[in-house]
Design an enzyme around this catalytic site. Structure first.
Site, PDB file in Angstrom:
ATOM      1  N   ASN A 482      16.788  -3.235  15.145  1.00 55.35           N
ATOM      2  CA  ASN A 482      15.586  -3.897  14.659  1.00 55.35           C
ATOM      3  C   ASN A 482      14.776  -2.893  13.844  1.00 55.35           C
ATOM      4  OD1 ASN A 482      13.131  -5.138  14.227  1.00 55.35           O
ATOM      5  ND2 ASN A 482      13.182  -6.218  16.182  1.00 55.35           N
ATOM      6  N   ASP A 483      15.051  -2.873  12.556  1.00 54.12           N
ATOM      7  CA  ASP A 483      14.384  -1.945  11.629  1.00 54.12           C
ATOM      8  C   ASP A 483      12.869  -2.009  11.721  1.00 54.12           C
ATOM      9  OD1 ASP A 483      16.488  -0.699  10.326  1.00 54.12           O
ATOM     10  OD2 ASP A 483      16.705  -2.303   8.863  1.00 54.12           O
ATOM     11  N   CYS A 484      12.358  -3.112  12.242  1.00 57.17           N
ATOM     12  CA  CYS A 484      10.915  -3.340  12.226  1.00 57.17           C
ATOM     13  C   CYS A 484      10.225  -2.986  13.535  1.00 57.17           C
ATOM     14  CB  CYS A 484      10.626  -4.800  11.874  1.00 57.17           C
ATOM     15  SG  CYS A 484      11.155  -5.202  10.220  1.00 57.17           S
TER      16      CYS A 484
END
Lengths: 812, 812
Positions: A482-484
């Site tokens: 989850n890059d975010c």
């Protein structure tokens, strides 16, 4: 509401209403040369790299959307129209756009003229062919003025849209016969030019865009076309284009063919010029000659069709559910190959200038296409591993043209290394090629530091071991999958990128998603060691995996589900203690797939919690409750409006993780229910809401908290394709390659009677028939191979070239 | 062919044909808030930084050009049109666009309705005001459906056009009363939002662009407008916009006013919200209230007009040549102020995302605006000097928001430091403020390394002294003023930037242009030292200047002109020995202005060579003969098609260097002939060829080798403005500030009878009358100040507040 229909026999989606809710596109090309093409002929072409070698110009975020492409215009006695509806947007008596396997065929008819254009890139060719068929369906003779049109991009797509003070002075072309050559910057460092040809004499042309269309006109009303008079313009700077003009007379019922070729040529440095300032056209002429008759073109189309039939025949399902069959047999496999070619670079949502190949992205994509092109998968694995650092960590992305790590995007995504174990073991199980483990592979492209590829996997495994946090769980670094979820970012400046900013040292924040991934792919690593006879390596690794399982059970379980993470301050993320973001999908998926605590019912509880809290009408949302304010300690995830993207959107990529975990614990009904919710063929009827293509997955569907739940975005380039393909074929339908054979262990809806699958695997063809007389979801009660009953559910590897009949019966 | 006319009284250019050959634009705003606006209302708005704080969306390199802006639509009983012709492009009965001093007034009339829109940014305000006047010029009552429209940019203009996979999910708005608020990302790190209001009740609105216009429509045919029905749409992601809908009834002859305000608001972090998810609108309401009546708006327009009258009155010419007067009194000064505000960041040729403030650019721009805003010039000088390195060299550019050097663009342009001497000495001569030299100014923004500003100048001077090449001439480094003469680049890869690539060590290639610059500004440095009483510094510097003069005479003279450079191999560049590129303008300009060898006739010979080899119908080209192939040892200059840009284009920026050199040696006729060729007011009649605005300079006009000689490009943001202003006012008209007074030494066409100038200088106002009874070009025969004859040609400084009469007579 539908805008077309599937034609499964032709392997096409046929759009019959040009006004789709968003442009519905297709990809042409399979090797070095590619095009994106929409249902109204919008799009562009590039050679290898969508940023550095773009042949034709395209404007993203445009008004109206998708303006610009490979256009044709027909001026029929003053009445002007285009076969693809756009750009002219004159009403058509008939319109269709068939997106097939690497080709698109657009047909329009108006006032007794039918025009059919087939766009494709022949195999082994650096050119797009546009086969045009014009037919007079009226009772009178037709005199048509026919115009082609493309706009040249000045090669570097990023510079092309920004550096106007230079670029408006550089454009150069040549015209010879029916061929328009684009040679901007050829005079200097470029060894390449482009051309656009037609296999018939022309009665005029244009190469200066604004002379052709008029400064204030859009593509919908070019002066030259509406006045029926080409300008024969020669571009000097400004915006070079290529437009052929042909006068065509058709008797009633008569049909004529034309072939246009849009090509790219590289020449030796010493062989660039024919004479002073005149480019060497011989290589272009050789390409043009390959497609100068309709017979030659049709033969190339046949080759392309055979190529795809072969690729897709590796796994063929007959289930009785046409939606399922078309997903499994055609569109999901096709999309997986597109992600192989494109990674995340060029779609109608990715501009082709921002992102290269992802270490994580491409490793995951591989599990969806490895069965189709194992040799190319092997090369990809080595390319990826070559950008790894010596400590096992990795650049997050690398550039396809140079195959080198991209410094700008940096690294520190601590999940990255583990994906290499997944891709490599999947490749070996498919191909049986243990030799890849002995390949010498560099670190950070430095050959002097090369080790075996096996050593790369080991360092991937130990990177996690060497980067544990206070609870013995993996440190998250910049972010995990989850890059975010940016637990060390702590950004207050809107000009900072969440992806590259880290204002805190990452020595505390831990990820349960990586913990699950470590256990799952750690087990794969152990199994590989065992297969290799590296028992010491296996035993040593097992200790670390066991320790991780214990750590998760001790500090990673929230009571009803797995925690998501510990933040920088050591506070729980994804816990019932939180006000928002109580439960996340990723750790349920990965700890679930890894089976952590399955013996204690943890996986079952986790899955029930997903069903209760995250499931909604259109799929499983990423987390709940959605964030309604910015949490500086969480980063980007809390910036999106509720229900979108990582903030409680349905991030389709991780839905199959839940399907797989459900399938593994025998919940075939639920696994398939989740599958249906996001599989695009099942969404065709709600295309007006879903908005994006009903034949490919999109990255995200708006979740239940959104303004418009069910609305899809970011279609085509997403790990969703690979993971859903794996979930349906290997875990639900249950046919999965293993080191020593083909494992068959379905987990299906109990009401199903059975299904048939043909699977090519290591040179043999397995004809598998699964029957479910007792209407169970899971459990093989008997298996026969060529009439002989075998124990367990793995079909042993059969001799190459053989046809194998496998009968599987499910039951208690 | 003309497309409008000058209205000198109103200080306007009035366009009467909307189809100008290219969009003709204007700038609004003078402090922190700016807009670009074309003659058809295209353009955009930003706060301080065109990249990071863009309020409204704009698409560069678009088709058609300049699509998108601040649009109004009138639906008059089903007949739809726009006052600015675009976007609807319905024919108008009357149309005009008056570009004035920081305002633009667009008027359209159709079928008995007149609509006038005045766009401006009030002083001291972060908002653009759009004053609309609607008038019924018909005999019947009119019921109009009136729509406004803008499209929001999601703040970061670069990210906005590329990061679609994120940005299509982030857009957020609020609507309250007649105000539409744009609050994308306000939830997270932003402390700012934007709004668009109208001072009347609205009958509807739209905030979702594609709902408003229809997915496949362009701005020219929005569904809501053509159907006369707003959708009252609420944007959630995709493309947020702002459109007001008003129903307006006008009796015959009736007139109604509306005021729209497009504003930007910053709020304290703790004061962002009115209630959960509802933004604090109080600061916006306060701004809106300031412009809620037509009287308030007119008062602000008056303030703006007074502001400009004051600025422009510093130098006022009455020459009898209306073209010359309007250049000197209005447009050239105005353009200089625009370059002060914008540097090279945002024009219709510069996207606002690529370039910050140039060390060289802004230093040069300053000489054109220092007389108008000396205080702000002072601040600019300190900002520039603060980015200098300790060895005297400099970042090539710095960012206006942070005022820090831009690492990406690097440094190594060896001419950069010398420009600081020019800007500082010009500032002191104008203002008399010697105090600036004692300011403590950092290096590379490091305050701990601060020295006096005088020391910065000294290091600027000695940077050249410390970087001499084999012939004792200045090393060129990456490039000198001519960014495209890259003598150490040696690039073979088209993906490399000529501006940042240096494949050779720069220890040999030398620049005669820097040599001239060193002598010219070295003399200025020496003079400054003398004025300061620093005689040792002056004497030491004189030695270096003398040595440079000798070096130029020995190795920099080609026989008929000054050489341009020595290349990496020590070969001559710009010599009769060369096959192409035999003679260059820059070294003639700088060695000529520096007067190197004037005593031996070198300057005269050089100027005659310029006349013979470089002059053409439309100005002086950069070099001859144009390059017809790539010279790897020369770099970018040889990449352009012949006749364009640095490859023998008329680079207007350096034409005034020749004018000045000619003026200095008394050739007033030739100086003015060159001036007329590139001064835009003189090109108005050939606007169809010249293409860009006839009221401002452009960077480049196609040269004699070009396909279309005389065609202009890259208007507005160019050092051309400052240099031409200096050339005409200080060297041709001859009124030039000096340390001890106002120097008056004209060099004019001999046929002139004389002219008058009013000049404000250090608080006094000088009424200067020049008469030329003997019809000479040059030479003051007598000068009277308030009736008293004085020696020499410098009017001593007069007491503040006084009005001074100066009579100058030219003669033998």
């Amino acid at each position: 509401m539908k805008f077309g229909h599937f034609d499964d026999k032709a392997k096409e989606y046929v759009i019959t209403n040009p006004k789709t809710p968003y442009p519905w596109i297709n990809y042409l090309g399979n090797e070095d040369f590619f095009s994106l093409i929409s249902n109204t002929a919008g799009g562009y072409t590039f050679y290898k790299d969508a940023k550095f070698r773009r042949l034709t110009r395209y404007r993203y975020n445009n008004v109206p959307v998708d303006n610009g492409g490979k256009y044709f215009y027909i001026n029929d006695g003053g009445d002007v129209w285009s076969p693809g509806w756009k750009p002219v947007k004159a009403d058509l008596d008939n319109y269709s756009c068939a997106h097939g396997m690497s080709y698109t065929r657009i047909t329009g008819e108006r006032n007794g003229v039918e025009a059919e254009v087939t766009y494709f890139i022949p195999l082994g060719t650096w050119a797009e062919v546009q086969k045009v068929k014009l037919k007079n369906t009226s009772g009178a003779t037709k005199k048509l003025k026919f115009f082609s049109f493309i706009e040249w991009c000045l090669w570097n797509a990023e510079d092309d849209m920004q550096n106007l003070q230079r670029n408006l002075s550089t454009g150069e072309v040549e015209v010879e016969g029916s061929v328009i050559y684009h040679k901007t910057e050829f005079k200097e460092r470029r060894n390449h030019y482009a051309f656009f040809s037609v296999n018939a004499p022309i009665q005029g042309f244009d190469t200066d865009r604004d002379t052709w269309k008029g400064t204030y006109n859009d593509f919908d009303r070019p002066d030259a076309v509406f006045e029926g008079e080409p300008r024969n313009s020669e571009a000097h700077g400004w915006s070079p284009c290529a437009s052929h003009y042909l006068e065509i007379e058709l008797a009633p019922g008569e049909e004529k063919d034309l072939t246009f070729v849009l090509g790219y040529i590289e020449v030796d440095k010493d062989n660039k010029w024919e004479s002073k300032n005149v480019i060497n056209k011989n290589p272009a002429k050789a390409v043009i000659e390959r497609f100068d008759t309709v017979e030659k073109v049709d033969a190339e189309l046949k080759k392309l069709s055979d190529y795809w039939s072969k690729l897709l025949s590796t796994y063929e399902l007959t289930s009785g559910d046409e939606k399922l069959d078309r997903m499994v047999n055609i569109w999901n496999q096709y999309q997986c190959m597109v992600t192989f070619n494109m990674s995340r670079s060029a779609s109608f949502f990715e501009t082709g200038i921002g992102r290269g190949m992802g270490f994580r992205d491409s490793s995951q994509d591989l599990i969806g296409f490895v069965h189709q092109v194992p040799e190319r998968a092997r090369e990809r694995i080595i390319d990826i591993a070559s950008t790894q650092f010596e400590d096992g960590s990795a650049y997050h992305q690398y550039q396809p043209l140079t195959k080198r790590g991209n410094h700008t995007l940096g690294g520190g995504f601590n999940d990255d290394p583990l994906w290499l174990i997944l891709s490599t073991t999947d490749y070996i199980k498919e191909s049986g090629d243990m030799g890849i483990l002995d390949e010498m592979v560099p670190y950070d492209n430095d050959e002097s530091k090369a080790t075996t590829h096996f050593e790369h996997l080991k360092r991937s495994f130990y990177f996690t071991v060497n980067n544990l946090g206070p609870h013995g769980l993996p440190l998250i670094g910049r972010a995990d999958w989850n890059d975010c979820l940016n637990l060390n970012c702590f950004s207050e400046d809107p000009n900072e990128s969440f992806q590259t900013t880290g204002n805190k040292k990452g020595f505390t924040a831990e990820s349960l998603m990586i913990a699950g991934s470590f256990v799952l792919y750690g087990k794969e690593f152990i199994k590989l060691c065992q297969v290799l006879g590296k028992d010491d390596d296996a035993a040593e690794a097992q200790k670390h995996v066991d320790a991780m399982i214990e750590a998760v059970k001790k500090d990673g379980w929230d009571g009803e589900w797995y925690l998501r993470a510990y933040d920088y301050y050591g506070k729980k993320v994804g816990s019932s203690e939180n006000e928002e973001g109580k439960i996340f999908i990723e750790s349920q998926g990965f700890c679930g797939m890894a089976g952590i605590g399955v013996e204690d019912g943890l996986v079952h509880k986790s899955m029930d919690s997903v069903k209760e809290h995250l499931d909604c009408e259109y799929g499983i949302v990423l987390q709940q409750p959605a964030f309604t304010k910015y949490y500086i300690e969480y980063g980007e995830i809390s910036t999106y409006p509720a229900g979108y993207k990582e903030n409680a959107g349905i991030f389709c990529h991780n839905n199959p993780w839940i399907m797989i975990a459900e399938a593994q614990i025998g919940n075939g009904d639920r696994a398939f229910e989740y599958y249906r919710k996001v599989a695009p063929a099942y969404l065709e009827e709600i295309s007006d809401l879903h908005k994006v293509e009903p034949y490919v997955y999109c990255q995200m569907i708006a979740g239940k908290d959104a303004f418009k739940p069910g609305e899809g975005k970011n279609s085509w380039l997403t790990g969703t394709a690979a993971w859903n393909y794996v979930a349906i074929t290997q875990y639900i339908l249950g046919v999965k390659p293993d080191y020593n054979g083909l494992s068959i262990n379905p987990s299906i809806p109990s009401k199903w009677d059975g299904y048939k699958i043909t699977r090519r695997f290591r040179g043999a063809t397995y004809h598998i028939e699964v029957s479910n007389p007792s209407h169970v979801s899971n459990g093989v009660s008997s298996m026969e191979v060529d009439g002989k009953t075998i124990e367990g559910c793995i079909v042993p590897i059969q001799p190459e070239g053989t046809e194998v009949t496998v009968k599987v019966t499910l039951g208690k």
